[in-house]
Design a protein around this motif. Structure first.
Motif, PDB file in Angstrom:
ATOM      1  N   VAL A 285      80.372  36.976  54.125  1.00 14.71           N
ATOM      2  CA  VAL A 285      79.330  37.696  54.850  1.00 14.71           C
ATOM      3  C   VAL A 285      80.011  38.616  55.854  1.00 14.71           C
ATOM      4  CG1 VAL A 285      77.205  37.491  56.166  1.00 14.71           C
ATOM      5  CG2 VAL A 285      77.888  35.642  54.626  1.00 14.71           C
ATOM      6  N   PRO A 286      80.230  39.880  55.537  1.00 15.88           N
ATOM      7  CA  PRO A 286      80.855  40.790  56.506  1.00 15.88           C
ATOM      8  C   PRO A 286      80.022  40.890  57.785  1.00 15.88           C
ATOM      9  CG  PRO A 286      80.824  41.773  54.314  1.00 15.88           C
ATOM     10  CD  PRO A 286      79.983  40.528  54.241  1.00 15.88           C
ATOM     11  N   GLY A 287      80.695  40.740  58.916  1.00 12.74           N
ATOM     12  CA  GLY A 287      80.010  40.806  60.201  1.00 12.74           C
ATOM     13  C   GLY A 287      79.613  39.472  60.775  1.00 12.74           C
ATOM     14  N   ALA A 288      79.890  38.372  60.050  1.00 13.24           N
ATOM     15  CA  ALA A 288      79.463  37.054  60.534  1.00 13.24           C
ATOM     16  C   ALA A 288      80.192  36.672  61.823  1.00 13.24           C
ATOM     17  CB  ALA A 288      79.692  35.998  59.452  1.00 13.24           C
ATOM     18  N   PHE A 289      81.500  36.922  61.909  1.00 15.65           N
ATOM     19  CA  PHE A 289      82.254  36.539  63.099  1.00 15.65           C
ATOM     20  C   PHE A 289      81.791  37.315  64.322  1.00 15.65           C
ATOM     21  CE2 PHE A 289      86.329  34.867  60.821  1.00 15.65           C
ATOM     22  CZ  PHE A 289      85.555  33.874  60.254  1.00 15.65           C
ATOM     23  N   GLY A 290      81.462  38.592  64.126  1.00 18.25           N
ATOM     24  CA  GLY A 290      80.947  39.374  65.245  1.00 18.25           C
ATOM     25  C   GLY A 290      79.641  38.814  65.778  1.00 18.25           C
ATOM     26  N   ALA A 291      78.762  38.364  64.877  1.00 17.48           N
ATOM     27  CA  ALA A 291      77.504  37.763  65.311  1.00 17.48           C
ATOM     28  C   ALA A 291      77.747  36.465  66.060  1.00 17.48           C
ATOM     29  CB  ALA A 291      76.601  37.521  64.102  1.00 17.48           C
ATOM     30  N   VAL A 292      78.772  35.693  65.654  1.00 12.25           N
ATOM     31  CA  VAL A 292      79.112  34.447  66.355  1.00 12.25           C
ATOM     32  C   VAL A 292      79.604  34.758  67.761  1.00 12.25           C
ATOM     33  CG1 VAL A 292      80.717  32.514  66.390  1.00 12.25           C
ATOM     34  CG2 VAL A 292      79.567  33.121  64.266  1.00 12.25           C
ATOM     35  N   ARG A 293      80.531  35.704  67.892  1.00 16.37           N
ATOM     36  CA  ARG A 293      81.080  36.037  69.212  1.00 16.37           C
ATOM     37  C   ARG A 293      80.012  36.600  70.141  1.00 16.37           C
ATOM     38  NH1 ARG A 293      85.510  37.898  65.941  1.00 16.37           N
ATOM     39  NH2 ARG A 293      84.574  39.982  65.942  1.00 16.37           N
ATOM     40  N   ALA A 294      79.036  37.318  69.578  1.00 15.62           N
ATOM     41  CA  ALA A 294      77.967  37.890  70.391  1.00 15.62           C
ATOM     42  C   ALA A 294      76.904  36.865  70.771  1.00 15.62           C
ATOM     43  CB  ALA A 294      77.321  39.054  69.645  1.00 15.62           C
ATOM     44  N   GLY A 295      77.012  35.651  70.260  1.00 11.22           N
ATOM     45  CA  GLY A 295      76.025  34.622  70.561  1.00 11.22           C
ATOM     46  C   GLY A 295      74.725  34.784  69.804  1.00 11.22           C
ATOM     47  N   LEU A 296      74.723  35.588  68.737  1.00 12.04           N
ATOM     48  CA  LEU A 296      73.510  35.835  67.958  1.00 12.04           C
ATOM     49  C   LEU A 296      73.426  34.974  66.712  1.00 12.04           C
ATOM     50  CD1 LEU A 296      73.463  39.739  68.201  1.00 12.04           C
ATOM     51  CD2 LEU A 296      72.185  38.086  69.585  1.00 12.04           C
ATOM     52  N   LEU A 297      74.464  34.175  66.455  1.00 17.54           N
ATOM     53  CA  LEU A 297      74.472  33.329  65.268  1.00 17.54           C
ATOM     54  C   LEU A 297      75.189  32.026  65.582  1.00 17.54           C
ATOM     55  CD1 LEU A 297      74.048  32.930  62.154  1.00 17.54           C
ATOM     56  CD2 LEU A 297      76.319  33.945  61.857  1.00 17.54           C
ATOM     57  N   ALA A 298      74.591  30.929  65.187  1.00 16.67           N
ATOM     58  CA  ALA A 298      75.218  29.612  65.311  1.00 16.67           C
ATOM     59  C   ALA A 298      75.627  29.149  63.922  1.00 16.67           C
ATOM     60  CB  ALA A 298      74.250  28.607  65.936  1.00 16.67           C
ATOM     61  N   LEU A 299      76.933  28.967  63.739  1.00 20.10           N
ATOM     62  CA  LEU A 299      77.465  28.457  62.481  1.00 20.10           C
ATOM     63  C   LEU A 299      77.858  26.997  62.680  1.00 20.10           C
ATOM     64  CD1 LEU A 299      79.666  31.377  61.121  1.00 20.10           C
ATOM     65  CD2 LEU A 299      77.781  30.298  59.940  1.00 20.10           C
ATOM     66  N   LEU A 300      77.303  26.135  61.877  1.00 21.00           N
ATOM     67  CA  LEU A 300      77.539  24.700  62.034  1.00 21.00           C
ATOM     68  C   LEU A 300      78.273  24.178  60.806  1.00 21.00           C
ATOM     69  CD1 LEU A 300      73.925  23.747  63.212  1.00 21.00           C
ATOM     70  CD2 LEU A 300      75.782  24.666  64.571  1.00 21.00           C
ATOM     71  N   ASN A 301      79.504  23.765  60.971  1.00 20.22           N
ATOM     72  CA  ASN A 301      80.361  23.895  62.143  1.00 20.22           C
ATOM     73  C   ASN A 301      80.983  25.284  62.205  1.00 20.22           C
ATOM     74  OD1 ASN A 301      79.934  21.267  63.040  1.00 20.22           O
ATOM     75  ND2 ASN A 301      81.645  20.453  61.862  1.00 20.22           N
ATOM     76  N   MET A 302      81.505  25.643  63.398  1.00 19.35           N
ATOM     77  CA  MET A 302      82.080  26.957  63.550  1.00 19.35           C
ATOM     78  C   MET A 302      83.290  27.138  62.634  1.00 19.35           C
ATOM     79  SD  MET A 302      80.500  28.969  65.571  1.00 19.35           S
ATOM     80  CE  MET A 302      79.163  28.892  66.773  1.00 19.35           C
ATOM     81  N   PRO A 303      83.487  28.341  62.103  1.00 15.97           N
ATOM     82  CA  PRO A 303      84.710  28.598  61.327  1.00 15.97           C
ATOM     83  C   PRO A 303      85.946  28.296  62.161  1.00 15.97           C
ATOM     84  CG  PRO A 303      83.154  30.392  61.080  1.00 15.97           C
ATOM     85  CD  PRO A 303      82.604  29.505  62.146  1.00 15.97           C
ATOM     86  N   GLY A 304      86.913  27.685  61.534  1.00 22.19           N
ATOM     87  CA  GLY A 304      88.127  27.283  62.241  1.00 22.19           C
ATOM     88  C   GLY A 304      88.101  25.872  62.753  1.00 22.19           C
ATOM     89  N   SER A 305      86.935  25.214  62.692  1.00 18.02           N
ATOM     90  CA  SER A 305      86.859  23.840  63.185  1.00 18.02           C
ATOM     91  C   SER A 305      87.566  22.865  62.255  1.00 18.02           C
ATOM     92  CB  SER A 305      85.394  23.418  63.365  1.00 18.02           C
ATOM     93  OG  SER A 305      84.686  23.545  62.149  1.00 18.02           O
ATOM     94  N   GLY A 306      87.804  23.284  61.005  1.00 12.46           N
ATOM     95  CA  GLY A 306      88.543  22.422  60.087  1.00 12.46           C
ATOM     96  C   GLY A 306      90.019  22.308  60.415  1.00 12.46           C
ATOM     97  N   LEU A 307      90.446  22.988  61.469  1.00 13.37           N
ATOM     98  CA  LEU A 307      91.850  22.936  61.883  1.00 13.37           C
ATOM     99  C   LEU A 307      92.328  21.504  62.104  1.00 13.37           C
ATOM    100  CD1 LEU A 307      94.423  24.397  63.082  1.00 13.37           C
ATOM    101  CD2 LEU A 307      93.224  24.328  65.282  1.00 13.37           C
TER     102      LEU A 307
END
Length: 732
Positions: A285-307
Motif C-alpha cells: 500500500v504506497p503511502g501507508a507509512f506516511g499515514a502512520v507517522r501522521a497519526g491518520l492510520l493505526a496498524l495493528l501491530n505496527m510495521p517493524g514490531s516483528g523485530l
C-alpha cells in the motif's frame, strides 16, 4: 490404546486422570472411538470449507480440547501481561529515544542489521497507538508442571482468527464435550476487543489487511485473516483495495473512498509500503507509512514490531525487565533440552500421545493488557515449530467456582454508515468480481445451450428449405458467440466442422476457466457451504472436458446450481445486486443480439428463427402449453420480449436491472433501463424491421454495462466534451 508419556497433560504422576480432563474424557468415551474419528473428519471438513478464496489448509484439527485450570490461567495471565508490557516498552524505545542502544543494554549492530527494523518508522514523538497492540506467546509445560516460554509473537499474530473461531465449529461437532460445562466463554473478551477497535477508530473503517496466497504457508495465514475478520465482524481487504489520499488511507468502495482508521495487519511490514521500502506497488500500500507517522492510520501491530521475534534478541530480553519495568520476569524461557508435555490427539479410532505447545493471545485495550481466556494447542515434533499435520486443538480455560467478570470501557457506539447505497461499504473490487462472475456464468450457459441446439441440427443431412435456413441462422449465432470462426458464418457448416473448431479453439474450456477464476476471486462473499456446492458442480463440468460436447449437460447443471444458490441463499443486498446485474445484463444482451440475427427477414420467413429463439430461451414447454406449439410472430415475440413473468424475456431482464440500479442509487441508469423495457414491450407488437431495433437494444445494454463499470468500479466521472468543460468554467 492410549500410552501416557512421562510428562502428560491428561495423566498425573500417580497415573490418575487429572481433574480438568475428567469431563472431556468421559464425553469422549461416551461418543466412542469410531464415532470420534468420524467427528474429527467432520471438523476438518468444516474448517476446510471455512477457508476463503479456495485456500486449502494442511492443518489437522482435533476435536478434543486441551483444558487449563482457572488457577493455571490466572498465573499465565499475569505473566503474559507483564511480558507484553516489556516488549511494547522495548519497541517504543527502539523506534523512539533509543535509550537501550545508547546505554549499551542492546547492541546497535543487533538492531540495525535486522531486516525487520524499519528506519522510516523511527519517530521522535510516540505514535497515536502502541507499537504493539496484539501479542501471542508459545508455551510448553515443563517436566515439573510449570509453563515455560518458547517464543514471542510481536509482529503478525498467527492463529488469532482460529482461536476465536475453532470453538464454535468444535462445539457443533462434539456437543457432548461442551455439555460438561465449566469453561470460560470467549464472547465477552471478543466483544470487548471489538468495542475497543471501533472506539479507537472514531467512526473510521476497521478492517483486516490480508494478501493473496503465493505458498501453502501464506494460504494458512490468509485463512486465519479471514476467520479473524469474520469473528470480529470487520471487513477483509487486500492491498489493491486501498489508496492514499491527503495523507490518509482510503478504501475504494461503491460510495467512493472511505477513510480507513485501523488495519489489523496480516501483511509483512517489510512489504507493506513499496513507496518507502521498495518492491512491487501492487503487493503493498504506497503511502501507508506516511499515514502512520501522521497519526491518520493505526496498524495493528505496527510495521517493524516483528523485530523482537528474532532468535538473536532472545538472550537480551530477560535483561530488559529491570531497566524498563523495574520487575523480575514471571515467565522463564524454556531451555533447548526441555521436553514438552504430551496430550491425547485423535488418530483414526485411537488416541495418540503427542508433544503439545500452547499459544495464548493478548491485546492492549487502551489502559492495560487483556489475555484471551482460551487459545490454541499445537501438536509439535520439537521446540522448533508446530506441525500442522500433528493437530490443532481448542484451548479451554475452566471456570473458577466464583463468577468471573471481564470489565472494560463502555461499549462503543457502532460507526455511522453512509446512507447512499444498499452496498455502500462493499469494496469496488468485490463488486466488480461479482458483476463479471454473473456475466461469465450466463455467457457459459448461453454457449452451452447454443451448442446443444446446434450440434444435432448441423449433423442432419436433410436439404429441406426450413432445415437449411435453420443451419444458416445457427452458424451466424455461433459466429456471433465466438464459438465458430467469423468467416464461416452464414455458410454451409457441418457438425464435423463445428466439432473441429471446438477442439481447435476450445471456447467452452476458456469460458469455464474464466468462471472458475471469478468464483475464486469472489469466494469471500459466498458462505462455505455455498462455495463447496458451486465448486463441486464446477469441477464436474471441468472433468467432462476436453470432450466439450459431453461437457454441455454438466455445464447446464452447474449454471442451474449457481442460479439456485444465488436465488435462495444470498441476501438481497450488497454483493447480490451486482451478481444479479451481471447476469441480467448478459442475458438481455445475448437475447437481443441472438434475436436480431434469428428474426432478420420478412414476417413470412421468420418461422425458423422463431422456433430457434424459443428453444434458445428455454421456453418451449411454456409456449406449447399456451399456444399448442403453433409458431406465429405475435405470441413468440410477446413471450420473448414482453412477458414480465418469463425470466428469459427481455422485458424481465430490464425490469430486474431497473430495480437493482434504483437500490444502488443510480436513478439515471435505472430510468434508461425502464425505457429499454418499454421499447422491448412495444417491439413485441411489430413483426417487421426487428433486426435494427433489437441490435439497438443490445447496443444500449452494452452502453449500460460501461456506465455501471465507470460508476461503481473505476469510480471515474462521466465523460464530456471540451466545449462542455469550457462552458462550465465560464459559468463558474
Amino acid at each position: 490404546m492410549y500410552v501416557a508419556a512421562a510428562s502428560d497433560e491428561m495423566i498425573d504422576r500417580s497415573g490418575r486422570l487429572r481433574t480438568a480432563w475428567v469431563p472431556v474424557m468421559e464425553a469422549a468415551y461416551t461418543i466412542g472411538p469410531d464415532e470420534l474419528a468420524r467427528r474429527a473428519v467432520s471438523l476438518n471438513r468444516q474448517m476446510h470449507l471455512a477457508a476463503p478464496f479456495g485456500a486449502s489448509t494442511a492443518r489437522e484439527y482435533d476435536p478434543l480440547p486441551a483444558p487449563l485450570t482457572a488457577m493455571e490461567f490466572a498465573v499465565l495471565e499475569v505473566a503474559l501481561a507483564q511480558r507484553a508490557r516489556l516488549l511494547n516498552a522495548a519497541l517504543e524505545d527502539l523506534y523512539g529515544p533509543q535509550t537501550l542502544l545508547r546505554d549499551g543494554t542492546l547492541p546497535p549492530s543487533l538492531v540495525f542489521s535486522s531486516p525487520h527494523f524499519i528506519r522510516s518508522l523511527h519517530t521522535v514523538q510516540k505514535l497515536a497507538v502502541p507499537r504493539m497492540t496484539f501479542y501471542a506467546a508459545d508455551l510448553i509445560r515443563g517436566p515439573h508442571g510449570g509453563f515455560q516460554l518458547l517464543r514471542d509473537h510481536t509482529g503478525i499474530i498467527p492463529g488469532l482468527g482460529h482461536a476465536l473461531s475453532l470453538r464454535r465449529l468444535t462445539a457443533g461437532t462434539v456437543p457432548e464435550i461442551f455439555r460438561a460445562g465449566g469453561l470460560r466463554s470467549l464472547r465477552p473478551a471478543r466483544d470487548m476487543l471489538t468495542d475497543h477497535l471501533h472506539r479507537e477508530a472514531q467512526g473510521g473503517l476497521v478492517a483486516v489487511l490480508s494478501a493473496r496466497a503465493a505458498s501453502p504457508a501464506e494460504a494458512q495465514d490468509m485463512t486465519d485473516d479471514a476467520l479473524l475478520a469474520r469473528a470480529l465482524g470487520v471487513l477483509l481487504i487486500e492491498p489493491g483495495d486501498l489508496a492514499a489520499r491527503n495523507g490518509a488511507l482510503h478504501m475504494k468502495t461503491l460510495s467512493g473512498l472511505l477513510r480507513v482508521a485501523t488495519l489489523i495487519r496480516g501483511l509483512s511490514g517489510i512489504e507493506l509500503d513499496p513507496l518507502e521500502q521498495g518492491g512491487r506497488p501492487d503487493a503493498g500500500v504506497p503511502g501507508a507509512f506516511g499515514a502512520v507517522r501522521a497519526g491518520l492510520l493505526a496498524l495493528l501491530n505496527m510495521p517493524g514490531s516483528g523485530l523482537l521475534e528474532g532468535p538473536a534478541f532472545a538472550p537480551y530480553l530477560e535483561s530488559l525487565f529491570a531497566p524498563l519495568l523495574g520487575e523480575t520476569p514471571l515467565l522463564e524461557r524454556a531451555a533447548a533440552e526441555t521436553a514438552p508435555s504430551h496430550a491425547p490427539f485423535v488418530n483414526g479410532a485411537a488416541l495418540e500421545s503427542r508433544p503439545m505447545m500452547f499459544r495464548l493471545f493478548a491485546w492492549h485495550d487502551g489502559q492495560g493488557w487483556q489475555v484471551l481466556p482460551g487459545g490454541l494447542g499445537f501438536g509439535i515434533s520439537s521446540q522448533a515449530a508446530p506441525l500442522g499435520n500433528a493437530g490443532v486443538k481448542d484451548l479451554w480455560v475452566l471456570e473458577a467456582e466464583e463468577p468471573h467478570f471481564i470489565a472494560g470501557a463502555a461499549p462503543a457506539e457502532p460507526p455511522a454508515r453512509p446512507t447512499f447505497l444498499a452496498a455502500a461499504n462493499l469494496p469496488s473490487r468485490v463488486a466488480d468480481n461479482l458483476f463479471w462472475l454473473g456475466r461469465s456464468v450466463e455467457r457459459l450457459e448461453a454457449a452451452a445451450r447454443l451448442l446443444m441446439l446446434a450440434l444435432p441440427r448441423l449433423e442432419s443431412g436433410t436439404s429441406l428449405p426450413r432445415d437449411a435456413a435453420e443451419r444458416r441462422l445457427i452458424s451466424r449465432c455461433l459466429a456471433q458467440a465466438g464459438l465458430l470462426p467469423a468467416d464461416l458464418s452464414g455458410g454451409a457448416v457441418s457438425g464435423r466442422l463445428l466439432r473441429s473448431a471446438l477442439v481447435r479453439r476450445k471456447p467452452v474450456a476458456g469460458l469455464l476457466k474464466e468462471v472458475s477464476r471469478l468464483v475464486n476471486a469472489a469466494s469471500e462473499r459466498l458462505s462455505p457451504s455455498m462455495l463447496a456446492t458451486v465448486r463441486f458442480a464446477l469441477n464436474q463440468a471441468s472433468e467432462a472436458l476436453p470432450d466439450e460436447e459431453n461437457a454441455l449437460p454438466s455445464i447446464l447443471s452447474f449454471a442451474a446450481t449457481f442460479a439456485g444458490i444465488a436465488a435462495e441463499n444470498m441476501l438481497r443486498d450488497g454483493g447480490w445486486l451486482f451478481l444479479e446485474m451481471g447476469r441480467r445484463l448478459e442475458r438481455g444482451e445475448t437475447l437481443a443480439e441472438g434475436l436480431s440475427l434469428l428474426l432478420d427477414g420478412p414476417p413470412e420467413r421468420l418461422e425458423p428463427g422463431l422456433g430457434l429463439g424459443i428453444e434458445l430461451a428455454d421456453s418451449v414447454l411454456s409456449y406449447d402449453l399456451r399456444h399448442a406449439g403453433i409458431l406465429a410472430p405475435a405470441p413468440v415475440l410477446a413471450m420473448l420480449l414482453a412477458d414480465a413473468g418469463n425470466p428469459r424475456s427481455l422485458a424481465y431482464q430490464c425490469a430486474v436491472l431497473c430495480n437493482c440500479l434504483k437500490r444502488l442509487g443510480a436513478d439515471d441508469d435505472a430510468e434508461a433501463t425502464r425505457q429499454l423495457q418499454h421499447r422491448a414491450v412495444e417491439l413485441a407488437g411489430a413483426a417487421t424491421e426487428l433486426r435494427p431495433a433489437l441490435a439497438a437494444i443490445a447496443a444500449d445494454l452494452r452502453l449500460l454495462s460501461d456506465h455501471v463499470q465507470r460508476r461503481f468500479f473505476t469510480l471515474l466521472p462521466e465523460a464530456h466534451q471540451l466545449e462542455d468543460q469550457e462552458t462550465l468554467e465560464a459559468a463558474q
